[in-house]
Design a protein around this motif. Sequence first.
Motif, mmCIF file in Angstrom:
data_model
loop_
_atom_site.group_PDB
_atom_site.id
_atom_site.type_symbol
_atom_site.label_atom_id
_atom_site.label_comp_id
_atom_site.label_asym_id
_atom_site.label_seq_id
_atom_site.Cartn_x
_atom_site.Cartn_y
_atom_site.Cartn_z
ATOM 1 N N GLU A 11 66.124 79.604 39.856
ATOM 2 C CA GLU A 11 67.403 79.399 40.528
ATOM 3 C C GLU A 11 67.197 78.642 41.836
ATOM 4 O O GLU A 11 67.963 77.747 42.182
ATOM 5 C CB GLU A 11 68.066 80.753 40.804
ATOM 6 N N SER A 12 66.121 79.001 42.566
ATOM 7 C CA SER A 12 65.816 78.318 43.813
ATOM 8 C C SER A 12 65.549 76.838 43.572
ATOM 9 O O SER A 12 66.002 75.977 44.333
ATOM 10 C CB SER A 12 64.597 78.972 44.477
ATOM 11 N N ASN A 13 64.818 76.512 42.516
ATOM 12 C CA ASN A 13 64.540 75.117 42.187
ATOM 13 C C ASN A 13 65.827 74.366 41.868
ATOM 14 O O ASN A 13 66.003 73.204 42.244
ATOM 15 C CB ASN A 13 63.583 75.047 40.999
ATOM 16 N N ARG A 14 66.748 75.056 41.198
ATOM 17 C CA ARG A 14 68.045 74.454 40.886
ATOM 18 C C ARG A 14 68.831 74.195 42.170
ATOM 19 O O ARG A 14 69.466 73.156 42.334
ATOM 20 C CB ARG A 14 68.829 75.389 39.958
ATOM 21 N N TYR A 15 68.773 75.153 43.106
ATOM 22 C CA TYR A 15 69.438 74.972 44.394
ATOM 23 C C TYR A 15 68.876 73.742 45.110
ATOM 24 O O TYR A 15 69.621 72.956 45.702
ATOM 25 C CB TYR A 15 69.224 76.197 45.288
ATOM 26 N N HIS A 16 67.535 73.589 45.075
ATOM 27 C CA HIS A 16 66.895 72.443 45.723
ATOM 28 C C HIS A 16 67.435 71.131 45.149
ATOM 29 O O HIS A 16 67.758 70.201 45.894
ATOM 30 C CB HIS A 16 65.375 72.503 45.513
ATOM 31 N N GLN A 17 67.509 71.059 43.844
ATOM 32 C CA GLN A 17 67.979 69.829 43.207
ATOM 33 C C GLN A 17 69.418 69.511 43.606
ATOM 34 O O GLN A 17 69.759 68.358 43.902
ATOM 35 C CB GLN A 17 67.879 69.962 41.684
ATOM 36 N N VAL A 19 71.216 70.604 46.318
ATOM 37 C CA VAL A 19 71.436 70.274 47.731
ATOM 38 C C VAL A 19 70.832 68.912 48.069
ATOM 39 O O VAL A 19 71.385 68.159 48.886
ATOM 40 C CB VAL A 19 70.888 71.394 48.648
ATOM 41 N N ARG A 20 69.710 68.550 47.435
ATOM 42 C CA ARG A 20 69.145 67.209 47.640
ATOM 43 C C ARG A 20 70.113 66.136 47.146
ATOM 44 O O ARG A 20 70.322 65.109 47.797
ATOM 45 C CB ARG A 20 67.804 67.074 46.899
ATOM 46 N N SER A 59 74.314 78.838 46.471
ATOM 47 C CA SER A 59 73.449 77.662 46.547
ATOM 48 C C SER A 59 73.494 77.028 47.930
ATOM 49 O O SER A 59 72.543 76.372 48.352
ATOM 50 C CB SER A 59 73.848 76.632 45.483
ATOM 51 N N LEU A 60 74.591 77.227 48.670
ATOM 52 C CA LEU A 60 74.673 76.747 50.051
ATOM 53 C C LEU A 60 74.318 77.849 51.041
ATOM 54 O O LEU A 60 73.660 77.595 52.055
ATOM 55 C CB LEU A 60 76.081 76.216 50.343
ATOM 56 N N ALA A 68 64.543 77.396 54.162
ATOM 57 C CA ALA A 68 64.529 76.056 54.753
ATOM 58 C C ALA A 68 65.058 75.055 53.734
ATOM 59 O O ALA A 68 64.919 75.242 52.519
ATOM 60 C CB ALA A 68 63.112 75.685 55.168
ATOM 61 N N LEU A 69 65.672 73.999 54.231
ATOM 62 C CA LEU A 69 66.133 72.932 53.349
ATOM 63 C C LEU A 69 64.933 72.241 52.704
ATOM 64 O O LEU A 69 63.811 72.306 53.226
ATOM 65 C CB LEU A 69 66.954 71.915 54.145
ATOM 66 N N PRO A 70 65.140 71.579 51.574
ATOM 67 C CA PRO A 70 64.035 70.870 50.920
ATOM 68 C C PRO A 70 63.342 69.897 51.874
ATOM 69 O O PRO A 70 63.975 69.307 52.755
ATOM 70 C CB PRO A 70 64.725 70.128 49.770
#
Length: 278
Positions: A11-17, A19-20, A59-60, A68-70
């Motif tokens: 889920e964290s990896n999905r959030y990274h994608q 927000v990027r 996700s936000l 931390a942000l990506p």
Amino acid sequence: MKKRKPPKKDESNRYHQIVRHIFFRHYAKGMTEFTFARSEIETAAASLGIPLPKNIGDSLYTYRFRMALPEEISRTAPPGKNWIIKLAGKGKYKFELVAGGHILPNEMLADIKIPDATPGVIDMYALNDEQALLGKLHYNRLIDIFLGFAAYRLQSHLRTTVPGMGQVETDEIYVGIDSRGVHYIVPVQAKGGTDKLSIVQVEQDLALCRNKFPSLFCIPVAAQFMRDDVIALFSFVDGEDGVGVSSERHYRLVAPESMTREEWEIYRKRLFAGADKS
């Protein structure tokens, strides 16, 4: 504020994608802020061909208060600056460059021991770190001790709408009065576990106070569990350069019988040393 669980790895990896994708869809070199809509989370997931997160808002929230942000986003910030995500109205958010971002306790600051007055039953049944922390603040009168005036809990988990921001929430609201008769409003943010204190929440608390309690003197306070259940307390001011920390103290709650006469004497000497300097 309702406790949220940290996102799982996938889920964290999905959030990274997501927000990027949102960030670089708007960002251009030299920008210091830009707004985007909450609906862009769904658009980003569709564009990336990944499942929409179960909790869209998380996700936000994760990057506002927990992680931390990506790195790809952080690298675009100039030295001494960080990107943060702020509320910008109903269904809207804003990326903004600020000095600082998350608020971290000063590990070099000495602890102040306080006889623990927390009822044992509260420790037994607190459902999470945040709830336990708020209970300890209340039963040990730590807000009063920290700020130096009488403070009374007015409301827990106040959620309201602030113009230009949308819906905001603060963990607790205290009202206070000092020896001169001045009245205060004290919004309190409490963090435990992996959650981090953020300047964003302090700015929201200041806006809430200006909107709902305009006649009272506002002192935002933030509380953070540290190692060994030491509680870090911060107060803030809104100055010309933005929000800053005005005071920080670390309180260690201990069994009353564990405190020695030597420790009481040390605190007494600190009091008189401070009086001599004033």
